[in-house]
Enzyme design. Structure first.
Site, PDB file in Angstrom:
ATOM      1  N   GLY A   1      37.168  42.409  41.413  1.00 18.25           N
ATOM      2  CA  GLY A   1      37.856  41.217  41.875  1.00 18.25           C
ATOM      3  C   GLY A   1      37.122  40.558  43.025  1.00 18.25           C
ATOM      4  O   GLY A   1      35.935  40.802  43.271  1.00 18.25           O
ATOM      5  N   ILE A   2      37.842  39.714  43.756  1.00 16.07           N
ATOM      6  CA  ILE A   2      37.274  38.953  44.856  1.00 16.07           C
ATOM      7  C   ILE A   2      37.630  39.621  46.178  1.00 16.07           C
ATOM      8  O   ILE A   2      38.744  40.095  46.362  1.00 16.07           O
ATOM      9  CB  ILE A   2      37.821  37.513  44.843  1.00 16.07           C
ATOM     10  CG1 ILE A   2      37.481  36.823  43.528  1.00 16.07           C
ATOM     11  CG2 ILE A   2      37.279  36.697  46.004  1.00 16.07           C
ATOM     12  CD1 ILE A   2      38.121  35.455  43.377  1.00 16.07           C
ATOM     13  N   GLY A   3      36.683  39.649  47.109  1.00 14.76           N
ATOM     14  CA  GLY A   3      36.979  40.145  48.450  1.00 14.76           C
ATOM     15  C   GLY A   3      36.048  41.239  48.903  1.00 14.76           C
ATOM     16  O   GLY A   3      35.208  41.744  48.147  1.00 14.76           O
TER      17      GLY A   3
ATOM     18  N   GLY B   1      42.896  36.823  37.315  1.00 16.20           N
ATOM     19  CA  GLY B   1      42.788  37.729  36.181  1.00 16.20           C
ATOM     20  C   GLY B   1      43.276  39.128  36.469  1.00 16.20           C
ATOM     21  O   GLY B   1      43.155  40.020  35.615  1.00 16.20           O
TER      22      GLY B   1
ATOM     23  N   LYS C   1      47.868  38.448  64.121  1.00 16.31           N
ATOM     24  CA  LYS C   1      47.298  37.649  65.215  1.00 16.31           C
ATOM     25  C   LYS C   1      47.948  37.944  66.559  1.00 16.31           C
ATOM     26  O   LYS C   1      47.381  37.645  67.610  1.00 16.31           O
ATOM     27  CB  LYS C   1      47.437  36.164  64.881  1.00 16.31           C
ATOM     28  CG  LYS C   1      46.572  35.724  63.707  1.00 16.31           C
ATOM     29  CD  LYS C   1      46.727  34.232  63.426  1.00 16.31           C
ATOM     30  CE  LYS C   1      45.837  33.800  62.274  1.00 16.31           C
ATOM     31  NZ  LYS C   1      45.989  32.350  61.954  1.00 16.31           N
TER      32      LYS C   1
ATOM     33  N   GLU D   1      35.778  38.631  34.908  1.00 12.67           N
ATOM     34  CA  GLU D   1      36.161  37.232  35.065  1.00 12.67           C
ATOM     35  C   GLU D   1      35.131  36.510  35.928  1.00 12.67           C
ATOM     36  O   GLU D   1      34.572  35.495  35.544  1.00 12.67           O
ATOM     37  CB  GLU D   1      37.537  37.181  35.718  1.00 12.67           C
ATOM     38  CG  GLU D   1      38.001  35.816  36.172  1.00 12.67           C
ATOM     39  CD  GLU D   1      39.291  35.931  36.948  1.00 12.67           C
ATOM     40  OE1 GLU D   1      40.347  36.022  36.303  1.00 12.67           O
ATOM     41  OE2 GLU D   1      39.265  35.944  38.200  1.00 12.67           O
TER      42      GLU D   1
END
Length: 460
Positions: free
Chosen positions: A285-287, A408, A435, A310
């Site tokens: 995946g992303i990251g 995905g 934060k 993907e």
């Protein structure tokens, strides 16, 4: 009470005379709005021409593509011009391509003409650079942008009230366009045309062909820097299927880099790699966490790994350079790395360029769980934002703030469950510091209010 002034009506002949005397061109306004049968419509056009009307309003926001085409043929037959008319404000539903397929020249040109356009609905996703059509209209009077999947930039637009999110299971996006949506104009960047008359979707195959096939008007912007990418399905469009072409100089392709992984994420990556076997096929995946897994695989002694993903990113290139990727054990698309879209460095784009071993397919193919399930020992590696004790997983929002999209992840979670020996890893650190400096748990008895369920407990 309101008072309505009586209208002073003049004959068509007098109107034509007045328009011509003022240097104008008389046009028959929106002929299809009269809803005449075809014989009466032809009679109307012939009468209008005889009275001195010189053009037909063929482009109108309520006309279908078939109606516009009919009027264009009629105008040609009777030697008349065509017009959008004084009350034509452009097509209402526009799609712009994602990532490296973003048509920056057209975006800039349309933004400059915003005062001529109102209520134009724009759809896109994963846009990496500022969208001038959106930035020039913070009140969304002229352009209304909607994203199928948020990039970091689109997330900031959403925070500013300048972007709306449309939820979607990514593999279904093409079918959703085909069955339910109207696309007046589709715009995207493609490679220069080859000697056979084809343009290539390059790094942005994804849902491109499905959208272009649905569009009334297809406009391609030629980006001379895009690599030609070999494909297994729907990776090209022929010039016969294109209405307009835009050319002009482009800067370097947008590059993306994931932030470095934390110590905790590297420990998670180590655990994932320990649970993999030779011959596995991968989806990352992303990251930073999935990228950490890719880097650790590159340094491992795993062999004969395959790619069916993907999104293609630099982690796959790292694994390939380390000799981990051969695709030799894949039962589907053997010897080929399969991807739907690519975002990364110039080195990644050079690796993909005209490489028979790296092939693009539409997302409807890449993300189809039944295709994933045909690959033995499929390993899906994604991250998430929060999880609860029911097994519900949120990977796209923080409360009601949209972060990304379903993408995905759900597709590959289901596909890995169908794969003989398959495994799906949804990775997260157990807590994070907000934060305010407070430590917050990502694992809760129930999901925090507003967190979207990306993956249901039935698939956990």
């Amino acid at each position: 009470k309101p008072y309505y002034l009586p209208k002073r009506r003049i004959s068509i002949a007098k109107a034509v005379e007045t328009i011509v005397a003022a240097g104008g061109v008389p046009v028959l306004a929106h002929p299809m709005q009269y809803h005449y049968p075809e014989p009466e419509l032809i009679e109307l056009i012939e009468t209008a021409k005889a009275l001195g009307i010189r053009a037909l309003e063929a482009y109108y926001s309520e006309f279908s593509a078939e109606q516009t085409a009919w009027l264009l043929r009629a105008a040609e037959k009777y030697g008349m011009g065509v017009s959008g008319g004084s009350d034509y404000h452009g097509t209402r539903k526009t799609h712009i391509s994602m990532g490296t397929g973003f048509p920056s020249l057209m975006d800039a040109a349309i933004a400059k003409r915003k005062e001529e356009l109102y209520g134009v609905k724009i759809r896109g996703y994963l846009i990496q650079q500022p969208i001038q059509m959106v930035e020039c209209d913070p009140g969304r009077e002229h352009f209304i942008y909607n994203s199928w999947h948020m990039s970091g930039y689109e997330r900031k637009l959403c925070d500013r009230g300048m972007c709306s999110f449309n939820p979607m299971v990514f593999r279904n996006l093409g079918a959703y366009y085909q069955h339910f949506l109207t696309v007046n104009v589709a715009m995207m960047c493609v490679t220069p045309m080859n000697q056979h008359g084809y343009f290539n979707f390059s790094l942005s195959n994804a849902s491109a062909r499905a959208v272009l096939d649905k569009a009334d008007i297809v406009i391609l912007e030629i980006n001379e820097n895009l690599p030609w990418v070999y494909g297994g399905l729907d990776e090209c469009i022929h010039i016969d299927d294109v209405d307009m072409i835009v050319e002009g100089p482009h800067g370097p392709l947008p590059a993306a880099k994931s932030p470095p992984a934390s110590e905790e994420e590297m420990k998670i990556a180590e655990y994932v790699v320990q649970n993999m076997v030779d011959g596995s096929t991968l989806q990352l995946g992303i990251g930073s966490l999935p990228n950490a897994v890719g880097q650790m695989i590159a340094r491992s002694d795993l062999r004969d790994l395959g790619i069916h993903t993907e999104m293609l990113c630099d982690s796959y290139l790292d694994m390939y350079k380390a000799g981990r990727i051969t695709n030799r054990k894949k039962k589907l698309d053997r010897y080929k790395s399969i991807f739907g879209l690519a975002v990364g460095s110039p080195d990644l784009y050079d690796w993909i360029r005209e490489n028979p071993g790296v092939v693009t397919y539409p997302i409807s193919y890449c993300n189809d769980p039944s295709n994933v399930g045909r690959l033995d020992n499929f390993v899906s590696i994604n991250n998430c934002i929060s999880v609860d004790l029911y097994g519900q997983i949120c990977a796209e929002s923080s409360g009601t703030r949209q972060i990304s999209g379903t993408g995905g992840q759900l597709d590959f979670l289901e596909g890995a469950a169908l794969s003989p020996g398959g495994k799906a890893f949804i990775c997260l650190t157990s807590s994070f510091t907000n934060k305010k400096g407070e430590m917050v748990s990502r694992i809760n008895p129930v999901l925090p209010p507003g967190d979207i369920v990306t993956d249901p407990r039935s698939l956990a």
